[in-house]
Motif scaffolding. Structure first.
Motif, PDB file in Angstrom:
ATOM      1  N   PHE A   1       0.365  -3.033   3.321  1.00 56.17           N
ATOM      2  CA  PHE A   1      -0.037  -1.763   2.719  1.00 56.17           C
ATOM      3  C   PHE A   1       1.133  -1.057   2.019  1.00 56.17           C
ATOM      4  CE2 PHE A   1       0.126   2.770   4.144  1.00 56.17           C
ATOM      5  CZ  PHE A   1      -0.702   3.290   3.176  1.00 56.17           C
ATOM      6  N   LYS A   2       2.286  -1.053   2.703  1.00 61.74           N
ATOM      7  CA  LYS A   2       3.443  -0.358   2.124  1.00 61.74           C
ATOM      8  C   LYS A   2       3.902  -1.053   0.847  1.00 61.74           C
ATOM      9  CE  LYS A   2       5.510   0.999   6.385  1.00 61.74           C
ATOM     10  NZ  LYS A   2       6.650   0.740   7.250  1.00 61.74           N
ATOM     11  N   ALA A   3       3.890  -2.394   0.883  1.00 62.06           N
ATOM     12  CA  ALA A   3       4.333  -3.151  -0.289  1.00 62.06           C
ATOM     13  C   ALA A   3       3.414  -2.870  -1.480  1.00 62.06           C
ATOM     14  CB  ALA A   3       4.363  -4.633   0.034  1.00 62.06           C
ATOM     15  N   VAL A   4       2.114  -2.745  -1.223  1.00 61.34           N
ATOM     16  CA  VAL A   4       1.183  -2.493  -2.337  1.00 61.34           C
ATOM     17  C   VAL A   4       1.416  -1.098  -2.919  1.00 61.34           C
ATOM     18  CG1 VAL A   4      -1.241  -2.343  -3.017  1.00 61.34           C
ATOM     19  CG2 VAL A   4      -0.504  -4.131  -1.452  1.00 61.34           C
ATOM     20  N   LEU A   5       1.671  -0.119  -2.037  1.00 61.97           N
ATOM     21  CA  LEU A   5       1.971   1.229  -2.548  1.00 61.97           C
ATOM     22  C   LEU A   5       3.265   1.196  -3.368  1.00 61.97           C
ATOM     23  CD1 LEU A   5       1.121   3.917   0.138  1.00 61.97           C
ATOM     24  CD2 LEU A   5      -0.214   3.153  -1.799  1.00 61.97           C
TER      25      LEU A   5
END
Lengths: 332, 188
Positions: free
Chosen positions: A21-25
């Motif tokens: 999730f963090k990488a996509v943000l």
């Protein structure tokens, strides 16, 4: 050389699938191509944010909005929006929001993060002390937030119904209402008609509820509330429900203006008396092991605040004090 | 690579679940096909190994080539570099008829090669290998900042991108103006 920008959509989708999730943000911030691609992607193709708690707070005096998230490892993430500083602060990073309204930015961020939420939140907490965020959220939030537990801090009576609407009633198990002002009193006539009230299994409220009827709360397995509207008949209805409904765990009522102990004695028989407490013991249907204990602790003293605390709970048969009467189960 | 195939004739029984058309295919002598990339270097690959590629598998399943016909008609993949095709062939051989492991650590670490491999594998429709590659690409940027990702993948910022676009427009505009000026000059 081949660039990542040239990757076919299917490949990019797979890369997103394997990112957290963090990488996509973060990828969203790399360039507009990524941002547009991620924003156009179906929610089901995004990784799960795995947040367990969401808190949405608006504070009038500081002119701030806060979004707080907690992950399964109890790590909190906090985004703070300040109207006076026109900024958004996330961890140590502050971004200037020159011409944007912070309410709009906060709602946009919230909607983005909700796209990644695959499972229900354990807890959704709402506290709005200005109506701008509440009204805008009501108008723009495209979905109801799925949470097991909904906790609302109530600043004003008119807030309860619109704030309930932010949560999905189908996932709701626990409804919790808090006061900001200890003298808050709220009529429940409309609240008890909502799906949220009907579908929740547990209910807790620490301000005074007006016009509450015993029938309104019979479906909750666990209750903690304050009301001024129960009389002896209501408590009798509640007793019958408790005796017949095995899923019940614990009920607590803080009863204002209740002075019908004598009527209860007429209905139930004389109680076991000890100090300020009056206690009745009842056998429950088809059970030798467990007994319903109803205890009323009432206190009237000119110097102190008057109270009448009523507890319904199950105890082991062996825990009934010796020499006390245990009343037989009575269908009626 | 391909020379090792001969000894392992029992490998690669066609899996009916993934290849319904070739259910009758596993004749005892294994069939071979030939592929080449941009560099025209021909690779001999068994049908069993090629099953990993849905594209090639679809092409060969109804072909019924004899060994000679197959040799005479290698599949040309002009859009795939020779070294990348070599990697793909090696991977298919290594994983012939075997259940694929959840991770594959032998993928190229250089991003240029990895991206080219991803494009080739996507084109050849090798599902498992594409999954490994995409996982590897995702791992490259895990925990990195937007600035670091831009650096790793050599992506311009939006501002740079816009400036480059403007510059390109300007240049195109100038060229057009130059042309009209020249045309005007011609008219005189």
């Amino acid at each position: 050389m081949t660039s990542i920008i040239e990757m076919p959509e299917l490949v990019m989708e797979k890369i997103i699938e394997f990112s957290d999730f963090k990488a996509v943000l973060t990828l969203r911030q790399v360039c507009r191509n990524f941002r547009n691609f991620i924003d156009d992607l179906e929610d089901s193709k995004l990784p799960d944010s795995k947040f367990e708690q969401l808190e949405i707070i608006s504070e009038c005096n500081t002119k701030k909005i806060m979004l707080k998230f907690m992950d399964p490892n109890f790590v909190f993430y906090r985004i703070e929006y300040s109207a006076s500083e026109k900024s958004r602060k996330f961890q140590e990073k502050t971004t200037k929001l020159d011409n944007s309204n912070i309410v709009d930015v906060a709602i946009r961020d919230l909607e983005l993060i909700l796209k990644f939420q695959k499972y229900n939140f354990q807890v959704l907490t709402l506290s709005f002390d200005d109506c701008q965020l509440q009204n805008k959220l009501s108008n723009t939030l495209g979905q109801r937030i799925k949470a097991r537990s909904l906790s609302i801090t109530v600043h004003h009576q008119s807030q309860v119904l619109p704030m309930l609407q932010f949560a999905d009633p189908d996932t709701l198990k626990f409804l919790d209402l808090h006061w900001v002002d200890i003298n808050l009193e709220i009529g429940v006539d409309e609240i008890v008609k909502t799906d949220h009230w009907r579908k929740a299994m547990e209910f807790s409220c620490d301000f005074q509820l007006l016009n509450l009827k015993a029938e309104d709360v019979c479906h909750f397995s666990s209750i903690s509330l304050r009301t001024n509207s129960f009389d002896a008949r209501d408590l009798d209805t509640l007793k019958k429900t408790f005796l017949n409904f095995f899923k019940l765990e614990y009920w607590y009522f803080d009863l204002k203006n209740f002075n019908e102990i004598d009527e209860l004695s007429n209905l139930w028989g004389p109680p076991f008396m000890s100090g300020l407490s009056r206690t009745w013991y009842f056998r429950i249907k088809d059970s030798e092991e467990r007994i319903l204990q109803i205890e009323i602790l009432s206190h009237r003293h000119p110097m102190f605040k008057e109270y009448c605390a009523t507890y319904f709970y199950l105890i082991e048969t062996g825990d009934v004090p010796e020499g006390t009467v245990v009343y037989d189960y009575d269908e009626n | 690579m391909s020379s090792t195939e001969q000894g392992t004739s029992s490998a690669a029984p066609a899996e009916p679940t993934t290849a319904p058309e070739s259910a009758a295919a596993p004749e005892v002598p294994e069939s071979f096909y030939y592929v080449h990339g941009k560099d025209k270097v021909v690779h001999k690959v068994s049908a069993g190994a090629l099953q990993h590629s849905a594209l090639i598998h679809g092409m060969i399943s109804n072909l019924g080539y004899t060994e000679e016909q197959a040799k005479a008609n290698p599949f040309p993949f002009e859009n795939i570099d020779g070294d990348i095709l070599q990697m793909v062939v090696d991977w298919c051989n290594q994983h012939k008829g075997k259940p694929t492991p959840p991770e594959d650590t032998n993928l190229p670490k250089q991003k240029e090669k990895l991206f080219d491999l991803v494009l080739a594998v996507n084109y050849l429709e090798i599902k498992e290998l594409l999954t490994y590659c995409c996982k590897q690409v995702a791992m490259m940027v895990k925990g990195k900042s937007p600035e670091e990702i831009r650096e790793i993948w050599m992506i311009p910022t939006d501002a740079e991108d816009e400036a480059a676009e403007k510059e390109a427009k300007k240049r195109a505009g100038k060229e057009a103006a130059g042309e009209t000026a020249a045309a005007a000059g011609d008219a005189k």
